[in-house]
Design an enzyme around this catalytic site. Structure first.
Site, PDB file in Angstrom:
ATOM      1  N   PRO A 179      -4.988 -11.416  10.305  1.00  5.92           N
ATOM      2  CA  PRO A 179      -5.507 -12.595   9.821  1.00  5.92           C
ATOM      3  C   PRO A 179      -5.527 -12.823   8.496  1.00  5.92           C
ATOM      4  O   PRO A 179      -5.308 -13.893   8.080  1.00  5.92           O
ATOM      5  CB  PRO A 179      -7.046 -12.534  10.343  1.00  5.92           C
ATOM      6  CG  PRO A 179      -6.892 -11.647  11.513  1.00  5.92           C
ATOM      7  CD  PRO A 179      -5.765 -10.473  11.300  1.00  5.92           C
ATOM      8  N   ASP A 206       2.183  -0.663   3.155  1.00  7.03           N
ATOM      9  CA  ASP A 206       2.645  -2.025   3.545  1.00  7.03           C
ATOM     10  C   ASP A 206       3.245  -3.014   2.685  1.00  7.03           C
ATOM     11  O   ASP A 206       2.388  -3.558   1.868  1.00  7.03           O
ATOM     12  CB  ASP A 206       1.298  -2.860   4.310  1.00  7.03           C
ATOM     13  CG  ASP A 206       0.078  -2.886   3.500  1.00  7.03           C
ATOM     14  OD1 ASP A 206       0.260  -1.848   2.500  1.00  7.03           O
ATOM     15  OD2 ASP A 206      -0.669  -3.516   3.792  1.00  7.03           O
ATOM     16  N   ASN A 232      -9.417   0.113   8.210  1.00  2.00           N
ATOM     17  CA  ASN A 232      -8.383  -0.276   7.216  1.00  2.00           C
ATOM     18  C   ASN A 232      -9.298  -0.522   5.774  1.00  2.00           C
ATOM     19  O   ASN A 232      -9.026  -0.239   4.715  1.00  2.00           O
ATOM     20  CB  ASN A 232      -7.520  -1.188   7.416  1.00  2.00           C
ATOM     21  CG  ASN A 232      -6.455  -1.669   6.209  1.00  2.00           C
ATOM     22  OD1 ASN A 232      -5.219  -1.986   6.852  1.00  2.00           O
ATOM     23  ND2 ASN A 232      -6.704  -1.489   5.292  1.00  2.00           N
ATOM     24  N   GLY A 246      -0.956   2.417   5.022  1.00  2.44           N
ATOM     25  CA  GLY A 246      -1.058   2.158   3.633  1.00  2.44           C
ATOM     26  C   GLY A 246       0.181   1.797   3.026  1.00  2.44           C
ATOM     27  O   GLY A 246      -0.154   1.363   1.780  1.00  2.44           O
ATOM     28  N   ASP A 306      -7.988   4.119  -0.377  1.00  3.27           N
ATOM     29  CA  ASP A 306      -8.135   3.940  -1.879  1.00  3.27           C
ATOM     30  C   ASP A 306      -9.517   4.679  -2.388  1.00  3.27           C
ATOM     31  O   ASP A 306      -9.497   5.240  -3.596  1.00  3.27           O
ATOM     32  CB  ASP A 306      -8.391   2.587  -2.159  1.00  3.27           C
ATOM     33  CG  ASP A 306      -7.227   1.457  -1.996  1.00  3.27           C
ATOM     34  OD1 ASP A 306      -6.603   0.888  -2.760  1.00  3.27           O
ATOM     35  OD2 ASP A 306      -6.841   1.495  -0.792  1.00  3.27           O
ATOM     36  N   GLU A 315      -2.386  -2.309  -9.886  1.00  2.05           N
ATOM     37  CA  GLU A 315      -2.455  -1.543  -8.499  1.00  2.05           C
ATOM     38  C   GLU A 315      -1.303  -0.552  -8.472  1.00  2.05           C
ATOM     39  O   GLU A 315      -1.181   0.251  -7.953  1.00  2.05           O
ATOM     40  CB  GLU A 315      -2.456  -2.613  -7.525  1.00  2.05           C
ATOM     41  CG  GLU A 315      -2.217  -1.974  -6.183  1.00  2.05           C
ATOM     42  CD  GLU A 315      -1.824  -3.306  -4.851  1.00  2.05           C
ATOM     43  OE1 GLU A 315      -2.055  -3.231  -3.985  1.00  2.05           O
ATOM     44  OE2 GLU A 315      -1.298  -4.228  -5.573  1.00  2.05           O
TER      45      GLU A 315
END
EC number: 3.2.1.28
Length: 626
Positions: free
Chosen positions: A300, A335, A225, A333, A189, A532
C-alpha cells in the site's frame, strides 16, 4: 548423491532435487498458490480495493506513502460510500484534480495522529559525553542527543478511541521514529535507536518502547515491519530480544523481564512456526530461517510503483507472487538489493527477479541463534529449567545448521544459501561475518575463523572506500547496493570484529569506526543533517538510489554514531587523519595528519599495513604448528 533441500509449505513437505531446480520454483509457487492469499490488512481504504487503487494511481503525491498515512474524517463505511458516489458522479473516470479534491475533502493530512511531546527523561548533558575527548566530536554527540526530542512522537488519545479512522497502530507509550517519511516506529531501526537512547539516559522512553513492542506481540502475534496496519503481514529482522538485552544491561530491570518473558518467547515462536525451512545437506536435514511474506496485492505504501512493475508478468498468480517477493524483501530490511535477485543461479537481474523467499540469510539466522541463547539465559534467571534446556537445544541446532549450510571454508565467510539452485551465494555482504558478533561458531577455533574472515575482508577491499563499507559490490541502482553504506551494517561489522578479541580484527574495527564517524561528522557539519544512508565512495556524502529521496533524521544513524563515540571517544578525532598506531589501552594515540592530496596514499598504506598483519599472523601460526 545430489544434495537436496526440504521446503516446508503449510502442513506439507516438498522434496526439491538440486538436479531439477527448474521444477523447484514451479512446485514451491504452486504450494504457495494453493491457498488464497490474504490482503496486507483488512482495511478497504488503506490496504486493498478500488479507492486505494484509484487514489494511488492518480499520483497526487510524489510519495505513495503520503496517502496511506492520512486520517479519515469519517468512519470507513461512510468514506467508502462517499467514494462510490464520487465515482458515479464522474462516470468512473475522475480527473487527477477531482481525485485530489476528493482526498482533501475526505482525509486529514498525514501526521494528524500525533501531539506534541517533550520527553521527561531527556537530559541536556548525559554522562557519556564526558568520555569523548575531542571537543568537536563531543559537540557533535551533544547535538545528536538533542535530535531525540525532534524524533519523539506521542499518539493522540483519539487514535485509541477511533482507531478505525487511522492507518497507524495505536501503542500506549511515546516512540522515537526514524525520521523523514518514516513517521511511525520501525522494528529493526529501533535497536540502534534504543542503543542511543540508553546512552542518553532515556530509560523511561526505552521501557515504553519495549512495552509497546511486547503489546504488539500480544495483540498481533509478532512485531510488524512498522507501526501501520498495512505492515501487519510482514515483520523485520527480529531484534526485540537484543533490544531487551541492551536495556537490561543498563537498568537491571528484571521485573519487566519477568512480566514479559512469555511475550519474548511468543515472538521467537512466530519465527520458528512461520519463517523456517528444512534443508538437506550431505544427507542431513537442518532447519534455518528465511523471510517469507504471503499477502496479496501491491505494498500500500508503494502501491503505484509495485503495480506498474508487476505489469511485466502475465497472470494474476505471477503478479501476486511478485508482490509477495517485494514485501518479503521489505521484511528483510534490505528493500531493495541485488542480494535478493536470483537469475540463472546468479545475483544479476532487476526487481522482477526478486526471490527473497528462497534465500537463507546469514544475518537472520545469526540473530535467531542469539535470541535462543538469550532466552535460555533469561529462563535460567527465572528458574525455568525445562525452558532453559529447550532454548539451549534450539541454539545448538541453529549453530550446527549455520556451520553446515552457510559457512564456506575456502571463501572464509558465511554465505547466504539459494534453495532454488542448492548453492551458497558467493557475493560480498557485510552480514557475511555476522556470526562473529553473535558467537554462532566454534569458539575453540576462534583464531582460525578470524584469520579467514580478515583475509576475506582484505580480498574484498573494504577499506578502499572513504565513506564506509558498501552494502554490496553490485551496481544495480537499488538502495541496498553499491555505493550506499548503511549504519546498521557498519555496526555489525565493527561489533563482529571487535568481539573476536583478536588485536588485528579490533584494529580494523577501530579504523572502520573512525572512518564512519568522520564521514557522518563531515556530512553533519556541511548540511546540519543526519542521513538514513551514506555514500561509501566519499567521506561526508549521503546515499541515493531506490524508491524515495534520502531521508533525514535519522534514528539508527544517530544511535550508531553515539555508540561508536562512547566506545572509542577517548581516541577518535574529528579531523581526517589516518591512525599510525593503535593500542587497546585508553591512552590517546599519536596520529599522522593527511592532506586531501595524500588520501589515496593513506589508503594504500592502510591496506598494506593490514596485509602485513595478515601475513605476520599466518607466519606465527605456521611457526607454532611446526
Amino acid at each position: 548423491m545430489a544434495s537436496s533441500c526440504s521446503i516446508r509449505c503449510g502442513s506439507r513437505n516438498i522434496l526439491v532435487n538440486a538436479a531439477a531446480t527448474f521444477l523447484a520454483l514451479l512446485v514451491v509457487l504452486r504450494c504457495f498458490a494453493n491457498a488464497e492469499k490474504p490482503s496486507p490488512c483488512q482495511s478497504d481504504v488503506y490496504c486493498r480495493g478500488e479507492l486505494l487503487h484509484t487514489i494511488q494511481m492518480a499520483s497526487i503525491y510524489k510519495d505513495s506513502k503520503t496517502f496511506v498515512d492520512m486520517k479519515m474524517k469519517r468512519p470507513p463505511d461512510e468514506t467508502l460510500k462517499s467514494f462510490r458516489e464520487f465515482m458515479e458522479r464522474h462516470e468512473q473516470m475522475p480527473t487527477r484534480y477531482q481525485i485530489e479534491r476528493f482526498v482533501n475533502d475526505t482525509f486529514d493530512p498525514e501526521g494528524s495522529e500525533f501531539e506534541d511531546w517533550d520527553p521527561d527523561d531527556w537530559t541536556f548533558r548525559p554522562k557519556f559525553l564526558s568520555r569523548i575527548l575531542d571537543d568537536d566530536l563531543r559537540n557533535f554527540a551533544s547535538e545528536l542527543n538533542g535530535i531525540w526530542k525532534m524524533l519523539g512522537r506521542k499518539m493522540k488519545d483519539d487514535v485509541r478511541v477511533n482507531e478505525e479512522l487511522y492507518s497507524i497502530i495505536y501503542v500506549p507509550h511515546p516512540v522515537i521514529v526514524p525520521g523523514g517519511r518514516f513517521r511511525e516506529f520501525y522494528y529493526w531501526d529501533s535497536y540502534w535507536i534504543v542503543k542511543g537512547l540508553l546512552l542518553s539516559e532515556m530509560y523511561t522512553t526505552v521501557k515504553g518502547m519495549l512495552t509497546n513492542f511486547v503489546s504488539l506481540v500480544d495483540k498481533i502475534g509478532f512485531i510488524p515491519n512498522g507501526g501501520r496496519i498495512y505492515y501487519t503481514m510482514r515483520s523485520q529482522p527480529p531484534m526485540l530480544i537484543p533490544m531487551v538485552d541492551e536495556y537490561l544491561k543498563i537498568t537491571h530491570d528484571y521485573e519487566w523481564l519477568e512480566n514479559n518473558l512469555y511475550l519474548l518467547e511468543k515472538e521467537f515462536d512466530f519465527w520458528m512456526t512461520n519463517r523456517t525451512v528444512e534443508i538437506e545437506v550431505d544427507g542431513v536435514n537442518y532447519v534455518l530461517a528465511r523471510y517469507n511474506e504471503q499477502s496479496s496485492g501491491p505494498r500500500p505504501e508503494s502501491y503505484k510503483e509495485d503495480y506498474l512493475t508487476s505489469q511485466s508478468f502475465r497472470t494474476n498468480e505471477e503478479k501476486d507472487n511478485y508482490y509477495s517477493e517485494l514485501k518479503t524483501a521489505a521484511e528483510s530490511g534490505w528493500d531493495f538489493s541485488s542480494r535478493w535477485f536470483i537469475l540463472d543461479g546468479t545475483n544479476k537481474g532487476n526487481l522482477t527477479n526478486l526471490k527473497t523467499r528462497y534465500i537463507i540469510p546469514v544475518d537472520l539466522n545469526s540473530i535467531i541463534y542469539r535470541n535462543a541463547v538469550l532466552l535460555a539465559q533469561y529462563n535460567q534467571r527465572m528458574g525455568n529449567e525445562s525452558k532453559v534446556a529447550y532454548y539451549q537445544k534450539r541454539a545448538a541446532e541453529w549453530k550446527r545448521a549455520i556451520q553446515a549450510v552457510l559457512w564456506h571454508d575456502e571463501v572464509g565467510a558465511w554465505l547466504d544459501y539459494d534453495i532454488l539452485n542448492d548453492i551458497k551465494r558467493d557475493y560480498f555482504y557485510p552480514t557475511n561475518i555476522l556470526p562473529l558478533w553473535t558467537d554462532c561458531y566454534d569458539i575453540a577455533k576462534r583464531e582460525e575463523y578470524v584469520s579467514k574472515v580478515l583475509k576475506y575482508l582484505e580480498k574484498n577491499k573494504i577499506m578502499l572506500n572513504l565513506g564506509g563499507i558498501p552494502t554490496t559490490l553490485e551496481h544495480s541502482g537499488e538502495q541496498w547496493d553499491y555505493p550506499n553504506a548503511w549504519p546498521p551494517l557498519q555496526y555489525f561489522v565493527i561489533m563482529a570484529l571487535n568481539k573476536t578479541e583478536d588485536p588485528w580484527a579490533q584494529r580494523l574495527a577501530y579504523e572502520i569506526s573512525e572512518r564512519w564517524v568522520r564521514s557522518n561528522y563531515k556530512a553533519y557539519n556541511e548540511t546540519h543533517s543526519m542521513f538514513e544512508k551514506y555514500d561509501a565512495t566519499v567521506s561526508g556524502g549521503h546515499g541515493g538510489g531506490g524508491e524515495y529521496e534520502v531521508q533525514l533524521g535519522f534514528g539508527w544513524s544517530n544511535g550508531v554514531i553515539m555508540d561508536l563515540l562512547n566506545r572509542y571517544g577517548d581516541k577518535l578525532t574529528a579531523e581526517d587523519r589516518f591512525v599510525a598506531t593503535f593500542h587497546s589501552n585508553s591512552t590517546p594515540q599519536p596520529v599522522v595528519v593527511s592532506t586531501a592530496g595524500q588520501v589515496m596514499t593513506g589508503i594504500l598504506a592502510l591496506v598494506i599495513s593490514l596485509a602485513a598483519g595478515f601475513i605476520g599472523k599466518m607466519r606465527c601460526a605456521n611457526n607454532a604448528a611446526q
